[in-house]
Design an enzyme around this catalytic site. Sequence first.
Site, PDB file in Angstrom:
ATOM      1  N   CYS A 131      -2.670  20.397  28.517  1.00 47.19           N
ATOM      2  CA  CYS A 131      -3.542  19.698  27.567  1.00 47.19           C
ATOM      3  C   CYS A 131      -4.907  20.365  27.490  1.00 47.19           C
ATOM      4  O   CYS A 131      -5.790  20.097  28.308  1.00 47.19           O
ATOM      5  CB  CYS A 131      -3.685  18.233  27.972  1.00 47.19           C
ATOM      6  SG  CYS A 131      -4.806  17.335  26.908  1.00 47.19           S
ATOM      7  N   CYS A 134      -7.846  18.040  27.051  1.00 49.28           N
ATOM      8  CA  CYS A 134      -8.336  17.390  28.275  1.00 49.28           C
ATOM      9  C   CYS A 134      -9.110  18.382  29.149  1.00 49.28           C
ATOM     10  O   CYS A 134     -10.106  18.023  29.760  1.00 49.28           O
ATOM     11  CB  CYS A 134      -7.185  16.852  29.119  1.00 49.28           C
ATOM     12  SG  CYS A 134      -5.866  16.103  28.180  1.00 49.28           S
ATOM     13  N   ASP A 135      -8.639  19.622  29.226  1.00 47.14           N
ATOM     14  CA  ASP A 135      -9.116  20.511  30.291  1.00 47.14           C
ATOM     15  C   ASP A 135      -9.883  21.754  29.833  1.00 47.14           C
ATOM     16  O   ASP A 135     -10.404  22.483  30.675  1.00 47.14           O
ATOM     17  CB  ASP A 135      -7.909  20.971  31.140  1.00 47.14           C
ATOM     18  CG  ASP A 135      -7.234  19.781  31.812  1.00 47.14           C
ATOM     19  OD1 ASP A 135      -7.934  18.799  32.088  1.00 47.14           O
ATOM     20  OD2 ASP A 135      -6.014  19.834  32.034  1.00 47.14           O
TER      21      ASP A 135
END
Length: 303
Positions: A131, A134-135
Amino acid sequence: MYDVIVIGSGPAGLTAAVYTSRAELKTLVIAGAVWGGQLMLTAEVENFPGFKDGILGPELMDNMWKQAKRFGAEIIFEDATNVDFSSKPLKVAVGRQVYKGKSVIIATGASAKWLGLESEKRLRGRGVSACATCDAAFFKDKKVAVVGGGDTALEEALALSKFASEIKVIHRRDKLRGSKILQQRTFKDPKVAFVWNSTVQEILGKDRVEGIRLKNVESNDESVLACDAVFIAIGHKPNTEIFKGHVELDQAGYVVAREATMTSVEGVFVAGDAQDYRYRQAVTAAGAGCRAALDAEKYVEGR
Ligand code: NAP
């Protein structure tokens, strides 16, 4: 006793819940411990009709949840752990608690696939991710790799381009599967480059990702690419484990819809990525959720 139990809380499940609760059917949504589905991991959603400037994935899901609640749907934020569809009423267990329903809508969606390497598992959360939304921010000015050649891989590369200094997209063929528009955007991005005809043999690093060992599938040559993170974007698998042996699934585990949204069990309907491996869009999942809700409503009223 519920009229409808919806299992799952992505666009399919929550749209179904909006429709059934608005039709005054007593509705329970078993949303999952991690609720909202794949859009919770998406930043900007630009192609959901009605939001001309786009909307953040989590915000869209929050709106859908509030809309379902507004019409009286009950929502629990836990995972369904088992089902019993062998007799009526239909039963869905959440741990020891068993919920009974006249109908069930399966909307459990699909999850990201992994390569299956030991090193990938060991370094997950230490540079290995599925992801970018997200990261990506953790890898500002770093070199990163993305594995895959579909829309997800291209989107991940573009999302990473805001932070990383260099992005290499590793694809096992020499042609991308992703849509033309995303291909054009990635080809234009000066930070993104492609490594064609290559597969990942191993992710290198002891405590954190330091590189990947690649194999060229045509020449069999191996090489090492130094990078600080690897984003795996190779597709999805349906979240249908608990339905094995209870409704008909195809070979890949997708729920088989026999007629419209009806599964092999009377009163059990399906919507979204748990059934649809072809379109997999938020808007098609929402549309399928609506269809399943209307089918469930007709079924419950006809009983
Ligand atoms: P996908 O279209 O199935 O693509 C998966 C990619 O990963 C393919 O290029 C595939 O290679 C590669 N791959 C699969 N298994 C692999 C393995 N073991 N090792 C190496 N490579 C592997 O999956 P997706 O990209 O997640 O997209 C799924 C659906 O969602 C698609 O319909 C897509 O259009 C849609 N989507 C749309 C958007 C958007 O419109 N903004 C964004 C994301 C996803 P091959 O090409 O060789 O098979």
